[in-house]
Scaffold this active site. Structure first.
Site, PDB file in Angstrom:
ATOM      1  N   HIS A  29      24.387 -24.818  26.941  1.00 11.64           N
ATOM      2  CA  HIS A  29      24.070 -23.430  26.589  1.00 11.64           C
ATOM      3  C   HIS A  29      25.358 -22.598  26.525  1.00 11.64           C
ATOM      4  CE1 HIS A  29      21.512 -19.641  27.188  1.00 11.64           C
ATOM      5  NE2 HIS A  29      22.736 -19.214  27.452  1.00 11.64           N
ATOM      6  N   GLU A  30      26.175 -22.710  27.573  1.00  8.18           N
ATOM      7  CA  GLU A  30      27.422 -21.936  27.591  1.00  8.18           C
ATOM      8  C   GLU A  30      28.380 -22.400  26.493  1.00  8.18           C
ATOM      9  OE1 GLU A  30      27.290 -19.323  29.377  1.00  8.18           O
ATOM     10  OE2 GLU A  30      25.428 -20.043  30.276  1.00  8.18           O
TER      11      GLU A  30
ATOM     12  N   GLU B 107      22.077 -15.092  22.857  1.00  9.08           N
ATOM     13  CA  GLU B 107      21.321 -15.757  23.915  1.00  9.08           C
ATOM     14  C   GLU B 107      20.197 -16.644  23.390  1.00  9.08           C
ATOM     15  OE1 GLU B 107      22.404 -16.100  26.678  1.00  9.08           O
ATOM     16  OE2 GLU B 107      23.775 -14.434  26.993  1.00  9.08           O
TER      17      GLU B 107
ATOM     18  N   HIS C  65      27.694 -20.882  23.226  1.00  5.25           N
ATOM     19  CA  HIS C  65      28.178 -19.508  23.169  1.00  5.25           C
ATOM     20  C   HIS C  65      29.604 -19.410  22.625  1.00  5.25           C
ATOM     21  CE1 HIS C  65      25.109 -16.945  24.724  1.00  5.25           C
ATOM     22  NE2 HIS C  65      25.029 -17.513  25.914  1.00  5.25           N
TER      23      HIS C  65
ATOM     24  N   GLU D 238      29.690 -17.389  29.708  1.00  8.75           N
ATOM     25  CA  GLU D 238      30.401 -18.083  28.632  1.00  8.75           C
ATOM     26  C   GLU D 238      31.811 -17.580  28.370  1.00  8.75           C
ATOM     27  OE1 GLU D 238      27.882 -14.802  26.503  1.00  8.75           O
ATOM     28  OE2 GLU D 238      27.655 -16.144  28.222  1.00  8.75           O
ATOM     29  N   ASN D 239      32.564 -17.209  29.386  1.00 17.71           N
ATOM     30  CA  ASN D 239      33.938 -16.759  29.166  1.00 17.71           C
ATOM     31  C   ASN D 239      34.710 -17.834  28.407  1.00 17.71           C
ATOM     32  OD1 ASN D 239      33.211 -14.702  31.155  1.00 17.71           O
ATOM     33  ND2 ASN D 239      33.580 -16.293  32.667  1.00 17.71           N
TER      34      ASN D 239
ATOM     35  N   GLY E  19      23.188 -17.932  36.162  1.00 19.17           N
ATOM     36  CA  GLY E  19      23.339 -19.371  36.051  1.00 19.17           C
ATOM     37  C   GLY E  19      24.752 -19.725  35.671  1.00 19.17           C
ATOM     38  N   ALA E  20      25.277 -19.010  34.661  1.00 15.67           N
ATOM     39  CA  ALA E  20      26.639 -19.270  34.188  1.00 15.67           C
ATOM     40  C   ALA E  20      27.031 -18.144  33.244  1.00 15.67           C
ATOM     41  CB  ALA E  20      26.710 -20.627  33.477  1.00 15.67           C
TER      42      ALA E  20
ATOM     43  N   GLU F 144      29.456  -9.317  32.428  1.00 15.99           N
ATOM     44  CA  GLU F 144      28.390  -8.945  31.497  1.00 15.99           C
ATOM     45  C   GLU F 144      27.301  -8.116  32.179  1.00 15.99           C
ATOM     46  OE1 GLU F 144      26.278 -11.196  27.795  1.00 15.99           O
ATOM     47  OE2 GLU F 144      26.083 -12.177  29.732  1.00 15.99           O
TER      48      GLU F 144
END
Length: 863
Positions: free
Chosen positions: A313-314, A336, A317, A282-283, A279-280, A140
């Site tokens: 959070h992820e 987001e 997504h 979201e794949n 941080g991470a 991303e």
């Protein structure tokens, strides 16, 4: 590189022309373990083979377009069976596709792509502990093109099939489930239609743990989701996968209960990977996280809460962002902001972290308040012209302000209407792309409210409002009128509708400052009367935005501010207390409260703070106040007071408690005297002891850091600590420590390593910059102001955007906080009107922080 910075107009034109039916991507990463010393060859980057087959359709004949690819070389390009000359069609970033016929096409691209050391594309990491090689991808907004040829924009979704050839002793993961593994070749199931930037490959000798999730729906059907979690082998002994799976299952329960749309991507792997920039990510089916979420030493509950928030959070997504994706990066907030809000919403509703909104109010929103007062502030729905704009808009506005506004929206339309709107949004737009209007239309349906005015005020304008209470009283001491005044900055004069709670507080017979009256109201315009509170007894504290329903800067009347100066620690409600701390910090940042007053409040009341996340935030703010906002003449005195106060609280803290740990870290960060350094040295060599304080390896590095920066420990001490901790984490600490030594020669070497060379990985660039910039070494760093402005354009042009951002932000001479630095910054900006817009934005933001610091110092100097 020509064509590397895709524009919105180019993406719109390509989306109008093309429909992508599918990708077959074949990667051969066996080269990752090759080369002398398992490292890059002497000349040129280490590469891997990437063969991509793209099936797509053109809407009209005679049109031309391009595919995206950033690679050192292309072996072959074939379009509909016809070989194209790579030298003629590939310019280093794009593959020209000219004069397409209407209808179906097949493009095959055989390329040599480069492994990354910057965390962009296919990142390759060599573990210094055991020499093992680990790979993972991060894309991303647009780095999938560094790994395979594609149409790199979010609205050209397609199914993907990955085939990866890797060393036979490795394991490989991707978005889809593994279908077969034969002789070092992994084949993965075809994905649902997704965007390029959320495809993923993780490969290497990772430590892998499995679990499963099952849910039976009302119609009797059962959803089974295989769960996996992985990390480097060297971190396996620290990996608490059980807690990761616990939060994961609680999140899946919560989202299924509230979204009414089954998780659509099959398996759910979570990879904790090294040298990660974010941080991470979201794949779908293969979420990636920075490995620092695996804790090598003791941490506070705030760290576990932070990890839980990121996991959720992820996970949010998977619906907001992966299932339904924004059309272009203008609407990045559609994923987001929602994920930021839903992460806390799920965490407080489904996990042990029931006080997550306190952390949000105190920590996350401070990020938003800062971003929204920068000259680069923008509406939540931003104007994103190109990919460089997009990269910089992963900011406090898109995330935290957007989430704050969604919290306000829930208060405005109601929780049920909000969630029903989300459900309809998923079902209507599954596997598609959306704009702002698509979401507003379903929310209008479910709430019965016209969302146009709300959207215009909250999503399409920038800036943060201030809300101040003004009360009048009768002779008996009762409120005759309580009004809330709303103000806005001249640069962004929008006054917004706010749903707020106003709380009245007084001390009870036990001396506790408690709320005795509360009213909710819609605040709009410059002045709103809160009629419900008329007749209430005179309060000692009026708290606007009690319960943190809206997004605003809270101000106080004089009586309330005086109450906080003497009784802040007596507020019993932890959220109200956190909101007061946040408001006081905003006053300090705005130059309305002297920095030394804020420091005094922390010294007086932080020791009574029960919420560990709030305490750690106070520690961070206080250091910023001392370093950037305090008058230079007071810094030494203030530093001594902070070190003495921190040590006192450390000794008073309950042995073995997380508060003790937090105060130990803070003491190390503000230690400045020989006595302080003697204690830290004693704690390191066990000649000193504080009951209950376990000095583990991470805490050892924390204690060693100030010793090295102040010259109380030398290079040999840093080397000896690396010998104790010869790991990837230890290496980063070592690099930072060496760069922090108070020596002109050390600073010159660190500067050269970052600015003049690209040999360091992203993580070691960050570590070097962190070591270079020490607040105790202002004079030593003074010569680098001019060198900074001479170098940044070249760095921006030659390095990846991730490294460019790290250098431009991290090496800005913020510690040279005097008007001359401000003038030098202005001179650069005035003389470079045509510099890259993203570069100018970073410099403008740094200039604004510097100017704010100088204003705060001026206010503090007259205190």
């Amino acid at each position: 590189m020509p064509g590397e910075n895709l524009t919105r107009d180019e993406a719109r034109e390509r989306a109008e022309l093309l429909t992508v039916d599918g990708y077959d991507v074949e990667l051969d990463v066996r080269s990752a373990t090759g080369g002398p010393g398992r490292d890059e060859p002497a000349e040129g980057p280490l590469t891997f083979r990437s063969v991509t087959t793209i099936r797509f359709r053109a809407a009209r004949g005679g049109a031309s377009t391009f595919a995206d690819l950033i690679a050192p070389s292309v072996n072959a390009v074939t379009l509909d069976g016809t070989e194209l000359d790579p030298a003629a069609v590939f310019d280093g970033a794009r593959i020209a596709l000219a004069d397409l016929a209407e209808g179906e096409h097949v493009l095959v691209v055989d390329a040599q792509c480069a492994y990354s050391r910057t965390g962009e594309g296919m990142h390759r990491f060599v573990d210094p502990e055991d020499g093992e090689v680990y790979l993972y991808t991060q894309y991303e907004p647009a780095d999938a093109r560094r790994v395979f040829a594609n149409f790199e924009q979010p609205d050209l979704k397609a199914p993907y099939r990955f085939r990866v050839t890797a060393p036979a002793e490795w394991t490989v993961w991707s978005n889809g489930a593994e279908e077969s593994r034969e002789g070092g070749v992994w084949r993965f199931a075809e994905t649902e239609p997704i965007s390029t930037y959320i495809t993923a490959v993780v490969a290497g000798p990772y430590h892998y743990v499995t679990d499963s999730y099952s849910r039976t729906f009302e119609d009797g059907t059962t959803l089974e989701i295989p769960l996996g979690a992985m990390c480097r082998k060297g971190l396996a002994k620290h990996f608490d996968a059980d807690d990761v799976f616990l939060i994961t299952k609680q999140g899946l329960d919560f989202f299924h209960e509230n979204f009414d749309y089954p998780y659509p991507f099959g398996k759910y792997d979570q990879a904790f990977v090294p040298e990660y920039n974010l941080g991470a990510m979201e794949n779908p089916g293969c979420v990636t996280f920075r490995e620092e979420y695996i804790f090598r030493g003791r941490v506070t509950q705030a760290a576990y809460e932070g990890r839980a928030n990121v996991i959720l959070h992820e996970m949010a997504h998977m619906w907001f962002g992966d299932l339904v994706t924004m059309r272009w990066w203008d609407d990045l907030w559609l994923k987001e902001s929602f994920a930021d809000f839903m992460g806390v919403f799920a965490m407080t509703g489904a996990t042990r972290f029931e006080d997550g909104w306190i952390t949000f109010a105190n920590n996350r929103k401070s990020w938003a308040y800062r971003a929204d007062q920068l000259p680069s502030t923008h509406p939540i729905t931003a104007d994103i012209r190109d990919l460089e704009d997009a990269k910089l808009n992963f900011d406090g506005i898109t995330y935290a302000k957007g989430a704050s506004v969604l919290k306000q929206l829930v208060a405005y339309v109601g929780r049920d209407a909000f969630l029903e709107g989300a459900r309809r949004y998923f079902k209507k737009h599954a596997y598609g792309n959306t704009r702002l209007g698509d979401l507003l239309s379903v929310l209008s349906e479910t709430s019965g409210r016209d969302m146009t005015a709300w959207s215009r005020s909250w999503l399409q304008t920038a800036g943060v409002n201030s809300l101040t209470p003004v009360a009048t009283y009768d002779a008996a001491g009762r409120i005759t009128e309580l009004a809330v005044l709303q103000e806005a900055a001249e640069s962004h004069p929008e006054l917004r509708p706010h749903r707020v709670a106003v709380g009245l507080y007084s001390r009870n017979t036990e001396g506790e400052l408690v709320r005795y009256a509360r009213a909710e109201a819609d605040v709009s315009g410059p002045r709103t009367v809160i009629g419900e509170l008329a007749g209430a007894e005179r309060p000692e504290l009026i708290l606007v935005n009690d319960d943190d329903l809206t997004y605003c800067k809270v101000r106080f009347d004089e009586v309330s501010l005086a109450t906080l100066r003497t009784h802040l620690g007596d507020i019993t409600d932890p959220l109200a207390r956190a909101l007061c701390w946040s408001a006081l910090w905003n006053l300090t940042r705005d130059g309305l409260m002297p920095a030394r007053d804020f420091v005094s409040l922390v010294l007086a009341f932080a020791g009574r703070e029960t919420d560990i996340g709030v305490l750690q935030m106070l520690h961070a703010w206080t250091r910023t106040a001392l370093v950037h906002y305090a008058a230079p003449a007071w810094r030494e005195e203030g530093g001594r007071a902070l070190a003495e106060g921190a040590l006192g609280e450390l000794r008073l803290a309950e042995p073995g408690s997380e508060h003790q740990l937090a105060w130990a870290r803070f003491f190390a960060s503000v230690a400045a005297s020989d006595t302080d350094f003697q204690l830290l040295s004693g704690l390191l060599d066990s000649t000193a002891r504080i009951d209950g304080l376990d000095v583990d390896q991470e805490l050892r590095w924390t204690f060693l850091s100030p010793l090295v920066a102040h010259g109380a420990a030398d290079e040999a001490a840093v080397d000896a600590e690396l010998a104790r901790d010869d790991t990837a984490s230890g290496k980063r600490h070592h690099v930072r420590g060496l760069a922090s030594r108070p020596s002109a020669e050390v600073k010159a070497r660190a500067w050269a390593d970052v600015v003049e060379s690209d040999a360091l990985s992203n993580a070691l660039v960050e570590a070097t910059i962190a070591g270079f910039a020490q607040s105790s070494q202002r004079e030593l760093l003074a010569p680098y102001t001019q060198r900074y402005f001479e170098a940044i354009e070249r760095v921006w042009a030659e390095r990846s955007i991730q490294i460019g951002m790290a250098v431009v932000k991290g090496l800005f001479p913020s510690l040279q906080d005097d008007p001359a630095t401000l003038e030098a910054t202005d001179a650069w900006l005035e003389s470079r009107p045509d510099a890259a817009p993203a570069l100018r934005r970073l410099v403008l933001e740094a200039r604004d922080d510097l100017a704010r610091g100088l204003r705060a110092q001026a206010a503090d100097s007259v205190a």
